[in-house]
Write an enzyme that holds these catalytic residues in place. Structure first.
Site, PDB file in Angstrom:
ATOM      1  N   LYS A 195       6.323   3.111   3.043  1.00  0.00           N
ATOM      2  CA  LYS A 195       5.079   2.719   3.712  1.00  0.00           C
ATOM      3  C   LYS A 195       5.297   1.365   4.373  1.00  0.00           C
ATOM      4  O   LYS A 195       5.668   0.398   3.712  1.00  0.00           O
ATOM      5  CB  LYS A 195       3.944   2.646   2.702  1.00  0.00           C
ATOM      6  CG  LYS A 195       2.643   2.156   3.301  1.00  0.00           C
ATOM      7  CD  LYS A 195       1.516   2.214   2.300  1.00  0.00           C
ATOM      8  CE  LYS A 195       0.251   1.635   2.898  1.00  0.00           C
ATOM      9  NZ  LYS A 195      -0.853   1.661   1.929  1.00  0.00           N
ATOM     10  N   LYS A 248       5.048   6.700   6.115  1.00  0.00           N
ATOM     11  CA  LYS A 248       3.779   6.290   6.708  1.00  0.00           C
ATOM     12  C   LYS A 248       3.929   4.967   7.418  1.00  0.00           C
ATOM     13  O   LYS A 248       4.510   4.047   6.837  1.00  0.00           O
ATOM     14  CB  LYS A 248       2.745   6.160   5.584  1.00  0.00           C
ATOM     15  CG  LYS A 248       1.406   5.631   6.032  1.00  0.00           C
ATOM     16  CD  LYS A 248       0.530   5.404   4.838  1.00  0.00           C
ATOM     17  CE  LYS A 248      -0.707   4.677   5.319  1.00  0.00           C
ATOM     18  NZ  LYS A 248      -1.518   4.219   4.243  1.00  0.00           N
TER      19      LYS A 248
HETATM   20  C1  PBG Z   1      -3.840   1.603   1.012  1.00  0.00           C
HETATM   21  C2  PBG Z   1      -3.827   2.545   2.154  1.00  0.00           C
HETATM   22  C3  PBG Z   1      -3.913   2.233   3.500  1.00  0.00           C
HETATM   23  C4  PBG Z   1      -3.884   3.429   4.196  1.00  0.00           C
HETATM   24  C5  PBG Z   1      -3.790   4.454   3.257  1.00  0.00           C
HETATM   25  N1  PBG Z   1      -3.728   3.878   2.003  1.00  0.00           N
HETATM   26  C6  PBG Z   1      -4.125   0.959   4.214  1.00  0.00           C
HETATM   27  C7  PBG Z   1      -3.296  -0.204   4.020  1.00  0.00           C
HETATM   28  O1  PBG Z   1      -2.196  -0.207   3.475  1.00  0.00           O
HETATM   29  O2  PBG Z   1      -3.798  -1.241   4.469  1.00  0.00           O
HETATM   30  C8  PBG Z   1      -3.945   3.567   5.686  1.00  0.00           C
HETATM   31  C9  PBG Z   1      -4.281   4.896   6.205  1.00  0.00           C
HETATM   32  C10 PBG Z   1      -4.642   4.931   7.650  1.00  0.00           C
HETATM   33  O3  PBG Z   1      -4.525   3.945   8.396  1.00  0.00           O
HETATM   34  O4  PBG Z   1      -5.084   5.996   8.067  1.00  0.00           O
HETATM   35  N2  PBG Z   1      -4.607   2.098  -0.049  1.00  0.00           N
END
Ligand code: PBG
Length: 325
Positions: A195, A248
């Site tokens: 991520k 992601k």
């Molecule tokens: C954190 C999380 C995020 C997203 C999914 N889980 C945001 C982040 O890391 O700030 C982002 C998903 C999206 O942008 O659609 N719990």
């Protein structure tokens, strides 16, 4: 093998020929639909930067999940927006909170739906970071038991899959250990293994009220410039017990999806995140692109890159388009 012996256009001449030689297909069962759940009943609040996506209370989440299932989308992932937050994210393990409640209502209304839950603290901490703060930074090891307790609460509520997105080292193992010790050996973990610290999460943070109050997430999420590091993350999460792994965001990281596919045999997901969705919606709204065509092309590219599953806000409309074809 050269022209004029070979004419590649021969196999492009009709839709039937094209369908016959198509290498990649999309199926509504490939999609995991993200849902934002809030406390209460009968609540539906549209999210301005994500047209078509609402924050919903557990009763309406169940209706939405049933509609998705009727269109062949058999999986949802839940994000909770609690009514109170604190420094250590304690509402994350609340069995009466919106996520646990929505797990129950969705399983009751649509037993065929695979209900996944996002496991992270950023929606539950008053500072908006994904872990607990010690000396101005997120403390990895102190965060692990809190994440494990959150995952356990979700499993107790009936979650079919838990999906940690916090990017702490060792969280997959910490969650696996607690689930196994508590009678939830059969609850799989989908790890957000690679991520990235991405600008594409903007609309999500508005929807989930999870923008960090200070600093950013670069000290725990990955540097967008790295791909070998993603391979390392993926391999160690699989070793720690992840049943499925995720890359992601998706669209700007298709090379990472491909690299992940080449190193592991566990099912691979990618997250078509909020900013990717918002860009397509905004351009389509202005008539600058054909929204349907571009969406299906984007989703196809993710599968072509190697994703088995796609978390996407387009799930419902894309399923409708696929069924209408
Ligand atoms: C954190 C999380 C995020 C997203 C999914 N889980 C945001 C982040 O890391 O700030 C982002 C998903 C999206 O942008 O659609 N719990």
């Amino acid at each position: 093998m050269a022209f004029p012996l070979n004419r590649y256009r021969r196999l492009r001449l009709s839709e039937s020929l094209r369908a016959m030689v198509r290498e990649t297909t999309l199926d509504p069962a490939d999609f995991i639909a993200p849902m934002f759940v809030v406390p209460g009943e009968g609540v539906r609040q549209p999210i301005p930067s994500m047209p078509g996506i609402d924050r919903v209370s557990p009763d309406l989440a169940a209706e939405d999940a049933s509609e998705l299932a009727a269109r062949g989308v058999l999986s949802v992932i839940l994000f909770g927006i609690p009514d109170h937050k604190d420094a250590v994210g304690s509402p994350s393990a609340d069995l009466t909170g919106p996520v646990c409640r929505a797990v129950e209502t969705i399983k009751a209304a649509s037993p065929a739906t695979v209900v996944m839950t996002d496991v992270c603290l950023c929606e539950y901490t008053d500072h908006g970071h994904c872990g607990v703060i010690v000396d101005q930074s997120v403390d990895n090891d102190a965060t692990l038991p809190i994440l494990a307790a959150e995952a356990l609460a979700h499993a107790r509520a009936g979650a079919d899959v838990v999906a940690p997105s916090d990017m702490m080292d060792g969280r997959v193992r910490a969650i696996r250990d607690v689930l196994d010790a508590s009678g939830y050996r059969n609850v799989p973990i989908l790890s957000y293994a690679a991520k990235y610290a991405s600008g594409f999460y903007g609309p999500f943070r508005e929807a989930a009220e999870s923008t960090p109050a200070f600093g950013d997430r670069r000290a725990y999420q990955m540097d967008p410039a790295n791909v070998r590091e993603a391979v390392k993350e993926i391999l160690s999460d699989v070793e720690e017990g992840a049943d499925m792994v995720m890359v992601k965001p998706a669209l700007s990281y298709l090379d990472v999806v491909r690299a992940a596919k080449e190193v592991t045999n566990v099912p691979l997901a990618t997250y078509n995140v909020s900013g990717e969705y918002a860009m397509v919606k905004a351009a389509a709204e202005r008539g600058w692109i054909d929204g349907k065509r571009v969406t299906l092309e984007i989703l196809t590219s993710m599968k072509r890159a190697g994703a088995d599953l796609i978390l996407t806000y387009h799930a419902k409309e894309a399923a409708e388009w696929l069924q209408g074809r």
